[in-house]
Scaffold this motif. Structure first.
Motif, short mmCIF file in Angstrom:
data_model
loop_
_atom_site.label_atom_id
_atom_site.label_comp_id
_atom_site.label_asym_id
_atom_site.label_seq_id
_atom_site.Cartn_x
_atom_site.Cartn_y
_atom_site.Cartn_z
N VAL A 334 -16.95 0.15 -33.30
CA VAL A 334 -17.39 -0.80 -34.48
C VAL A 334 -17.78 0.30 -35.69
O VAL A 334 -18.51 0.99 -35.62
N ALA A 386 -22.17 0.34 -31.10
CA ALA A 386 -22.07 -0.85 -31.76
C ALA A 386 -23.18 -1.76 -31.61
O ALA A 386 -23.89 -2.63 -32.38
N TRP A 389 -26.19 -1.63 -34.03
CA TRP A 389 -25.84 -1.95 -35.42
C TRP A 389 -25.88 -3.84 -35.58
O TRP A 389 -25.38 -3.95 -36.63
N ARG A 390 -26.07 -4.31 -34.55
CA ARG A 390 -25.99 -5.87 -34.77
C ARG A 390 -27.02 -6.52 -35.74
O ARG A 390 -27.95 -6.34 -35.86
N LEU A 395 -23.70 -8.23 -41.99
CA LEU A 395 -22.43 -8.82 -41.97
C LEU A 395 -22.22 -9.22 -43.41
O LEU A 395 -21.13 -8.85 -44.05
N TRP A 399 -19.43 -8.07 -46.22
CA TRP A 399 -18.25 -8.93 -46.87
C TRP A 399 -18.54 -8.90 -48.25
O TRP A 399 -17.49 -9.26 -49.13
N TRP A 445 -0.28 -8.17 -38.31
CA TRP A 445 -1.06 -9.16 -37.82
C TRP A 445 -0.22 -10.22 -36.87
O TRP A 445 0.95 -10.51 -37.09
N VAL A 480 -10.93 -11.11 -47.46
CA VAL A 480 -11.03 -11.95 -46.27
C VAL A 480 -10.31 -10.82 -45.07
O VAL A 480 -10.62 -10.76 -44.16
N ASP A 483 -12.55 -8.53 -44.31
CA ASP A 483 -13.82 -9.04 -43.39
C ASP A 483 -13.35 -9.23 -42.10
O ASP A 483 -14.28 -9.34 -41.03
N SER A 484 -12.11 -9.08 -41.61
CA SER A 484 -11.48 -9.43 -40.36
C SER A 484 -12.05 -8.27 -39.43
O SER A 484 -12.38 -7.10 -39.86
N PRO A 485 -11.78 -8.65 -37.89
CA PRO A 485 -11.96 -7.50 -37.06
C PRO A 485 -10.98 -6.39 -37.18
O PRO A 485 -11.30 -5.18 -36.67
N HIS A 486 -9.97 -6.74 -37.77
CA HIS A 486 -8.86 -5.60 -37.93
C HIS A 486 -9.38 -4.43 -38.78
O HIS A 486 -9.09 -3.24 -38.55
N ALA A 488 -12.99 -4.19 -39.15
CA ALA A 488 -14.38 -3.71 -38.95
C ALA A 488 -14.34 -3.24 -37.81
O ALA A 488 -15.50 -2.30 -37.37
N LEU A 489 -13.46 -2.98 -36.84
CA LEU A 489 -13.14 -2.20 -35.81
C LEU A 489 -12.29 -0.80 -36.09
O LEU A 489 -11.60 -0.98 -37.26
#
Lengths: 490, 435
Positions: A334, A386, A389-390, A395, A399, A445, A480, A483-486, A488-489
């Motif tokens: 992450v 990861a 860092w929660r 978050l 964003w 995607w 957006v 912001d996606s996991p695409h 974020a990881l």
């Protein structure tokens, strides 16, 4: 998953399973640029497509050895005029400017670091500088090191980041910033301060494999390393404590105070070569560059590369790149908040209008996320998994910055043209989504995820661009996507 | 889609986030949402509107305005207990103390006498003035266990894991699991990231500012983005797959909290700001059970007196403002435990500071105490009484923490909270009441 090793990175890519953590997909170019760089850019992707991984690595090593320090990006380097000065000269300069104890040099260091992470072509070097800055952490923005911290970055971390860890450790153990931060400068034969001795063993070298007696002996052996009135390093044999010491398997008679500095160096060399140090460094490197839980096979192989090369740093990188585990690990990390922001700038291709202001903006943004480079307040460096860092607050903050950079909120940065990111004219709304997602995340995607964005735009995929809401919603769409996991990881 | 449609979809997403959060929280402790809803006679909800209502019901059922809260403040860097809570007579070991750390023993003018020869550093006198007479201030010295080393990082992790070097979750996380259902604001970590004590499967929120806890954007863009982001994370494994829905589920409540925040000025820098946010959350009565705050700057290897003076002034100012802001009634439901990883060496070093030691001091403030006082076992300090030059771990920190979560939060059996250890009552205890 079995880890195997191959003669070259190119071979390892060929033999790796073409896999990634969903929703990311196999993409060795973006993977490499998200690990040994601060995120992909259009230029770096094009270079790798044309020349391949081996050429990229050779180029990066050439940069790392040619442009040690800050000079790989001249304009960024020019934002840190104090960074080339000695501690004494920084203090004089500050005094001449009416603020003898000002934080200017520390601010310049943070800002130049952020600028190089975002814009320097020497990306492998910057990732190693970041790694070792955390490994041998001396918190920047700490009043005690106001005129020495920048010199530590220059003369200890950057000087040796692509060289030998033994040399880096030796340099750190006689650098005023480290000596002041971990109180070795105050430690004397009559009253030993154990702070440095403990962190040397626990954090810098062998890890939790020491006894309290080892700490006391190491602390005693290193007394005498202090600073003079000009904040420069000095070995003062008058305060060095003599007497035989034993630290792990290292013994020394330590009988003459005037030989105390050499005795300390012998200990440091012993520790740098210790197999526990190799394990400690190799594990941390693998956690940084591969995954939060690297296999012991990989860690052992990286540790071996370190030891057989005589504690060189680059062979550890090569060993990681030669493993299938590395190439199969896309999406296993992450992004930390600052990495997310820098990667956002890079993938959007954000330009700079005013360098001083832009770098200050990056400074306060990363500070607001608790992830300003070099600023972790304890000796162990920023956490790197990861779970550490929660944060809901971060978050939302991240964003917001996606929207801000895509939307050109800050005058010091150039506006982003989303149209230019499509890479040609999209046929319709659906095609625009397909192009922009691929461009910003390096992943094609899934239909379901693209449908989420189609619903977000509230129009059919077939909508022609001339009638699409993308005329106004292009910036929010880019945000957006980021912001996606695409994204974020990594 | 109309603005109204979007708003409905946004509400539905937030509801689903709440349900997801509750499933996460309840599933592992034998609860399920289905069972809970069945218990309320609300099975078979299908329509969006009905789901909205049932969730609100479940949600409101928990935030009753009678919750008790445990706030754990961790002083990072190892605070020197002997300089805060001084064994200030011969029987407690003052003579020995003066022989090895004379410069670090405050004179009587800089102390507030407590009880039995103990005295409080006068920098903390504001807390004494506010809380002592009403039975809301207690201390436990000589806290540690044999597995706590003199490494900051090992000691902090060991304590936060609840007495383990390897447990994958934190002790507060395991307490939350025992407590069963809760609201999205049941566990809040003030700061940039959640501490190890909250790591694990029970959802918690880490935030550094309620003011900024808003989804970015404006008008329909904000609403539509929120819906899209939530959908993009659906089914994602790992921490983000839990944190994104939890974050979105908390947005409405955060707005309520913001709307109700009073404008009290908090001193004490980041510490004060964190307590101000928590006071706002407590006053909004949104079911807060556990909160954490980290305060750095206690690693006093040099010039300890000056360093600690500033730290203690900030702590006293921030905490007294916090308790004033809560008011005498609400603070009866709030217990504060202030802990640190270990104490410091009894003997002063040559830099006017102290190196790493062992036994530390915990401060307990606010509601639910049996009374003000100094609890726990203590022996006269002498060279021979010390553990390798340090205050020994005569008392176990998990005894204190265990009693607090059992009596104040109603955690029931503590089995598994502190692996392999069964908390007992500390000497001179009990410390906490159930009423």
């Amino acid at each position: 998953m079995t880890t195997t090793f191959w003669p070259s990175a190119t071979d390892a890519i060929k033999h790796a399973q073409r896999t990634a953590v969903a929703p990311l997909t196999w993409n060795p170019i973006d993977h490499l640029l998200s690990r040994f760089a601060f995120g992909p850019t259009a230029g770096a992707r094009a270079y790798l497509r044309e020349h391949g991984v081996s050429a990229w690595y050779r180029l990066q090593v050439a940069y790392a050895t040619t442009y040690r320090g800050y000079s790989a990006h001249k304009t960024v380097a020019a934002q840190g005029p104090l960074l080339t000065k000695s501690p004494y000269d920084v203090r004089q300069w500050l005094k001449d400017h009416g603020n003898e104890y000002g934080w200017d040099a520390m601010d310049q260091l943070t800002e130049v670091t952020l600028g190089l992470q975002a814009f320097s072509p020497a990306q492998l070097y910057e990732t190693l500088v970041d790694f070792f800055s955390n490994h041998l952490n001396v918190p920047n923005h700490n009043g005690d090191v106001w005129n020495t911290r920048h010199a530590y970055d220059r003369d200890v971390i950057r000087r040796h980041a692509a060289g030998s860890f033994t040399d880096m450790l030796l340099a750190s153990a006689r650098h005023p910033a480290m000596l002041i931060y971990l109180n070795l400068a105050d430690s004397t034969k009559t009253a030993v301060n154990e702070n440095y001795g403990r962190e040397l063993l626990e954090l810098h070298t062998v890890g939790l494999h020491y006894s309290e007696a080892d700490v006391k002996n190491a602390a005693k052996l290193l007394t005498g390393r202090t600073i003079d009135d000009n904040m420069h390093y000095l070995f003062d044999d008058y305060i060095h404590g003599t007497g035989a010491v034993k630290i792990l398997g290292f013994t020394h008679p330590n009988s003459r105070a005037e030989d105390g500095e050499a005795a300390g160096d012998a200990l440091l060399r012993y520790l740098a070569k210790h197999p526990y140090t190799a394990q400690n460094l190799a594990r941390k490197m693998c956690v940084r560059f591969v995954s939060d839980r690297p296999s012991s096979t990989l860690v052992n192989a990286v540790a071996k590369a370190y030891l057989t090369s005589g504690t060189q740093i680059l062979p550890m990188v090569v060993q990681i790149l030669r493993s299938t585990e590395f190439w199969e690990s896309r999406g296993r990390k992450v992004r930390r908040p600052a990495e997310n922001v820098i990667a956002t700038l890079r993938v959007l291709g954000v330009g700079v209008k005013s360098w001083p202001d832009a770098l200050q903006t990056l400074h306060w943004i990363t500070d607001s996320m608790g992830n300003c480079p070099l600023d972790w307040p304890a000796p162990n460096g920023y956490p790197d998994v990861a779970t550490a860092w929660r944060s809901a607050g971060t978050l939302l903050n991240t964003w917001e910055k996606h929207l801000g950079f895509a939307g050109g909120w800050w005058d010091d940065f150039a506006d982003v043209s989303i149209d230019a990111l499509y890479g040609g004219a999209p046929a319709n709304s659906g095609d625009a989504i397909l192009r922009l997602t691929k461009r910003l995340t390096g992943t094609t995607w899934s239909t379901a995820h693209r449908q989420v964005l189609q619903t977000f735009l509230n129009e059919p995929a077939s909508t022609p661009m001339s009638k699409s809401v993308l005329r106004w919603w292009d910036v929010p769409l880019a945000a957006v996507i980021l912001d996606s996991p695409h994204h974020a990881l990594r | 889609m109309t603005t109204f449609d979007l708003a409905v979809q946004q509400a539905a997403e937030r509801v689903q986030c709440e349900l997801r959060a509750q499933d996460d929280a309840w599933g592992r402790s034998g609860w399920t949402r289905r069972r809970f809803l069945a218990g309320l006679g609300m099975v078979g909800v299908a329509s969006l509107g009905a789901q909205l209502v049932t969730t609100r019901a479940a949600y409101a059922a928990d935030a009753t305005g009678t919750e008790r809260t445990l706030l754990v403040i961790f002083l990072r860097g190892a605070a020197d207990g002997l300089h805060l809570l001084v064994p200030n007579n011969a029987a407690l070991g003052l003579d020995y103390l003066k022989s090895v750390r004379a410069d670090l023993v405050p004179g009587d003018a800089d102390l507030q006498a407590l009880t039995g020869g103990w005295a409080l550093n006068a920098r903390l006198k504001p807390l004494y003035d506010q809380l002592w007479a009403t039975g809301e201030l207690a201390f436990v010295p000589a806290l540690s266990t044999q597995n706590v080393s003199r490494s900051h990082f090992q000691a902090q992790q060991y304590l936060e894991r609840g007495g383990s070097d390897t447990a994958s979750s934190g002790w507060l996380d395991r307490v939350l699991e025992k407590l069963g259902p809760g609201t999205t604001f049941r566990a809040v970590a003030q700061g940039d990231r959640a501490p190890m004590s909250l790591a694990g499967t029970a959802p918690s929120l880490a935030l550094s500012s309620i003011e900024d806890f808003q989804f970015p954007g404006w008008d329909e863009i904000q609403t539509a983005s929120e819906v899209a982001v939530r959908q993009l994370y659906r089914g994602l494994a790992g921490p983000l797959g839990e944190d994104v829905p939890n974050t979105i589920a908390a947005l409405d409540t955060a707005a309520t909290i913001r709307a109700g925040q009073t404008n009290v000025d908090y001193p004490g820098g980041d510490f004060g700001r964190a307590l101000k946010d928590l006071a706002g959350i407590l006053k909004a009565e949104v079911g807060l059970q556990v909160a954490t705050v980290d305060v750095g700057g206690w690693d006093t290897h040099t010039d300890e007196v000056n360093q600690l003076n500033g730290q203690l002034d900030d702590a006293a100012a921030a905490l007294t403002t916090f308790f004033d802001d809560l008011g005498t009634e609400r603070r009866k439901r709030v217990t504060v435990a202030v802990m640190t990883e270990f104490g410091r060496r009894v003997e002063m070093n040559d830099s006017g500071g102290t190196d790493h030691g062992h036994g530390s001091v915990m401060w307990l403030l606010g509601g639910g105490l049996t009374g003000s006082g100094v609890f726990g076992h203590w022996e006269q300090l002498t060279g021979a009484a010390l553990d390798d030059g340090d205050v020994p771990g005569w008392n176990n920190p998990f005894d204190v923490l265990g009693e607090l979560v059992q009596k104040r939060l109603g955690a029931g059996s503590l089995y598994g909270v502190f692996p392999g250890y069964t908390p007992k009552t500390v000497q001179g205890g009990p410390i906490a009441t159930t009423t």
